[in-house]
Write a protein that holds these residues in place. Structure first.
Motif, short mmCIF file in Angstrom:
data_model
loop_
_atom_site.label_atom_id
_atom_site.label_comp_id
_atom_site.label_asym_id
_atom_site.label_seq_id
_atom_site.Cartn_x
_atom_site.Cartn_y
_atom_site.Cartn_z
N GLY A 451 0.81 -1.21 0.00
CA GLY A 451 0.00 0.00 0.00
C GLY A 451 0.84 1.26 0.00
N PHE A 452 1.97 1.21 0.73
CA PHE A 452 2.89 2.35 0.76
C PHE A 452 3.43 2.62 -0.64
N ARG A 453 3.80 1.54 -1.33
CA ARG A 453 4.29 1.69 -2.71
C ARG A 453 3.20 2.24 -3.61
N ALA A 454 1.98 1.72 -3.50
CA ALA A 454 0.89 2.16 -4.36
C ALA A 454 0.48 3.60 -4.10
N SER A 455 0.74 4.10 -2.89
CA SER A 455 0.35 5.48 -2.56
C SER A 455 1.17 6.51 -3.33
N PHE A 456 2.30 6.09 -3.92
CA PHE A 456 3.15 7.01 -4.67
C PHE A 456 2.89 6.95 -6.17
N THR A 457 1.70 6.48 -6.55
CA THR A 457 1.35 6.45 -7.97
C THR A 457 1.42 7.86 -8.56
N ARG A 458 0.97 8.83 -7.74
CA ARG A 458 1.11 10.24 -8.11
C ARG A 458 2.06 10.91 -7.13
N THR A 459 3.02 11.67 -7.63
CA THR A 459 4.01 12.31 -6.78
C THR A 459 3.37 13.47 -6.02
N PRO A 460 3.38 13.45 -4.68
CA PRO A 460 2.79 14.55 -3.91
C PRO A 460 3.64 15.80 -3.99
N ALA A 461 2.99 16.97 -4.05
CA ALA A 461 3.74 18.22 -4.09
C ALA A 461 4.54 18.41 -2.81
N GLN A 462 3.94 18.12 -1.69
CA GLN A 462 4.62 18.14 -0.40
C GLN A 462 4.59 16.72 0.17
N LEU A 463 5.75 16.25 0.58
CA LEU A 463 5.82 14.91 1.15
C LEU A 463 6.08 15.01 2.65
N ILE A 464 5.06 14.66 3.42
CA ILE A 464 5.14 14.70 4.88
C ILE A 464 4.88 13.30 5.42
N LEU A 465 5.77 12.83 6.27
CA LEU A 465 5.63 11.50 6.88
C LEU A 465 5.30 11.66 8.35
N ARG A 466 4.31 10.91 8.82
CA ARG A 466 4.02 10.84 10.25
C ARG A 466 4.81 9.67 10.83
N ILE A 467 5.67 9.98 11.79
CA ILE A 467 6.66 9.02 12.28
C ILE A 467 6.41 8.67 13.73
N GLN A 468 6.57 7.36 14.05
CA GLN A 468 6.66 6.90 15.44
C GLN A 468 8.11 6.52 15.69
N ARG A 469 8.75 7.18 16.67
CA ARG A 469 10.15 6.90 16.99
C ARG A 469 10.25 6.64 18.49
N GLY A 470 10.47 5.36 18.84
CA GLY A 470 10.48 5.01 20.26
C GLY A 470 9.12 5.26 20.87
N ASN A 471 9.08 6.01 21.97
CA ASN A 471 7.81 6.33 22.63
C ASN A 471 7.21 7.65 22.15
N GLY A 472 7.90 8.33 21.24
CA GLY A 472 7.42 9.60 20.74
C GLY A 472 7.12 9.54 19.26
N GLY A 473 6.81 10.69 18.70
CA GLY A 473 6.50 10.73 17.29
C GLY A 473 6.29 12.15 16.82
N GLY A 474 6.03 12.30 15.54
CA GLY A 474 5.81 13.62 14.96
C GLY A 474 5.78 13.54 13.46
N ASN A 475 5.77 14.69 12.83
CA ASN A 475 5.73 14.78 11.37
C ASN A 475 7.08 15.23 10.83
N LEU A 476 7.52 14.61 9.73
CA LEU A 476 8.74 15.01 9.05
C LEU A 476 8.40 15.49 7.65
N GLN A 477 8.87 16.68 7.30
CA GLN A 477 8.68 17.17 5.94
C GLN A 477 9.92 16.83 5.14
N MET A 478 9.74 16.05 4.08
CA MET A 478 10.85 15.57 3.28
C MET A 478 11.12 16.59 2.16
N GLN A 479 12.35 17.10 2.13
CA GLN A 479 12.73 18.14 1.17
C GLN A 479 13.39 17.53 -0.08
#
Length: 479
Positions: A451-479
């Motif tokens: 599903g992750f692969r299929a979600s990139f059928t169209r290239t998003p103008a802004q690519l933001i990933l919601r991340i879980q890292r250890g016990n925390g998390g947040g959003n990363l904007q990919m440049q």
């Protein structure tokens, strides 16, 4: 004279074992006391034992069977070197004052294993027994200790395979675990706490057990035979001394130190044998088949709209192009209710079923389409294990994404895991790190790696990933 029924004799033997164990324990725990006066003592028999026979029938014993089984059950000892994180270790003044401060420590653990092939020295155990180990050794029932060679393991079914270069080994015969029935007598053999081989007995409480959080793909044998810490990887055998399962877990909501409550689980030997064969054939890895679809649970509201009699099944929400599901004719809106005669109550049940199948497996699907019954046949295709970020989007270059471990899915997570991030890469510059869990992305909705692969059928103008890292998390904007 009519022989005593087998069930009654086994019950007598089990009762005597419990009485004897309790008596030994009480004798060890009781404080020393002065003997009372002889006159205060009540007359007691000089010996107390069960008779050798009842109504002419000898009492049953597991000893002859265990004499064949126990030589094949081994102790598994692992060592792992762990670097100690000391915030002062890089301080030159601190290091001058304490030059011998340790930088590493050795973690050791004990488990059990089962010799299943004496000629080749193959030993089955649990993945969690040898996970992360730098060195594994096996102690045989005759006292020999041999260094083991790691063949491979499958974390999602908790099966691992080793080889020991030793002669004169004893292997255990493998049974057909598909023939198990609730109520069958079973015996668990292992090496809990490293005190030596121990044996516990019970019955099969359930077969095909699943839905346990954090334990990967599941098709467990449930037993009330005690599976103690250190029994992991040991043998669950039938009364013929044949292997029917690999002991893997016990359950107690109050923790393992609360004692046994009769909820033990073992991996069926047919599943373990399939994993073993794949590990040998595929250089230590397991290749799984998949339908290639995404699904969701059927709610009561959806059941009414889909003209279903009850709210159960896996509702197909997306079918990936070129997948086994597409070739079989599955469509979004179909509800999968069963596979190969096995009832499927929801999305997790379907995923668990898929995860236990190998590539090329033929699957007969029980489907409802527009409220009408339909049977479709699918042949499972290979499930990709990882995807390079450059295949998806240049902003992810340097990262490799993999399927989320099933134990995390059982704990409520969905998404993909970052398997690696190359040093100096664009992904590292964007603060993506190894072992991050990608829960969501602006590219589109997804539950897993396809599903992750299929979600990139169209290239998003802004690519933001919601991340879980250890016990925390947040959003990363990919440049």
């Amino acid at each position: 004279m009519r022989p005593l029924p087998t069930l009654m004799t086994l019950a007598l033997a089990a009762a005597f074992g419990g009485f004897a164990a309790t008596a030994i324990r009480d004798g060890l725990q009781a404080p020393a006391q002065a003997s009372p006066a002889a006159s205060a003592l009540l007359p007691v028999p000089t010996t107390a034992a069960l008779p050798a026979s009842v109504s002419g029938q000898a009492l049953p014993s597991l000893a002859p069977m265990l004499q064949k089984v126990t030589p094949a059950v081994v102790s598994v000892h692992t060592k792992q070197t762990v670097r100690i994180r000391n915030p002062f270790a890089n301080d030159p003044i601190f290091r001058r004052m304490f030059p011998n401060i340790p930088q590493e420590r050795i973690n050791e653990s004990l488990g059990s294993g089962v010799i299943i092939d004496a000629k080749n020295g193959y030993v089955l155990t649990n993945h969690h027994v040898i996970e992360g180990a730098d060195e594994v050794s096996v102690t045989l029932a005759d006292g020999r200790t041999v260094k083991a060679d790691f063949i491979g393991s499958d974390p999602d079914t908790d099966v691992a395979l080793m080889r020991i270069p030793a002669q004169n080994l004893s292997a255990i015969a493998l049974a057909d675990s598909d023939g198990l029935k609730v109520g069958d007598f079973v015996v668990a053999v292992g090496n809990p706490f490293g005190i030596g081989q121990t044996v516990t007995s019970g019955i099969v409480s359930a077969v095909g057990r699943s839905g346990l959080r954090g334990l990967g793909y599941q098709n467990f044998i449930q037993t009330d035979a005690s599976i103690n810490p250190g029994n992991s990887g040991g043998a669950l055998v039938n009364l013929n001394g044949e292997l029917i399962g690999i002991n893997t877990a016990s359950f107690n909501p109050q923790g393992s130190m609360a004692g046994n409550i009769g909820l033990g689980f073992a991996i069926p030997v047919n599943l373990a044998r399939n994993i073993k064969d794949q590990l040998i054939a595929n250089n230590g890895v397991v290749r799984r088949g998949t339908l290639g679809l995404e699904a969701q649970d059927v709610t009561p509201q959806l059941a009414a709209a889909l003209k279903l009699g009850e709210a159960r099944g896996a509702l197909v929400s997306r079918v990936f192009a070129g997948s086994a599901a597409a070739a079989a004719g599955l469509k979004p809106g179909d509800v999968i209710l069963g596979a190969n005669g096995q009832r499927l109550d929801g999305r997790d049940a379907l995923r668990n079923f898929e995860g236990l199948q190998s590539i090329g497996s033929k699957i007969a699907l029980e489907v409802r389409r527009d409220g009408q019954p339909l049977q479709l046949n699918a042949t499972l295709r290979e499930q990709p294990k990882s995807i390079a970020g450059t295949e998806l989007d240049p902003r992810l270059s340097g990262a490799t994404f993999g399927e989320l471990p099933e134990r995390l899915r059982q704990s409520g997570f969905s998404g993909v895991v970052v398997e690696s991030v190359a040093r100096g890469s664009r992904a590292e510059a964007n603060n993506l790190r190894k072992d991050d869990i990608v829960l969501a992305a602006s590219s589109g909705e997804f539950d897993d790696l396809p599903g992750f692969r299929a979600s990139f059928t169209r290239t998003p103008a802004q690519l933001i990933l919601r991340i879980q890292r250890g016990n925390g998390g947040g959003n990363l904007q990919m440049q």
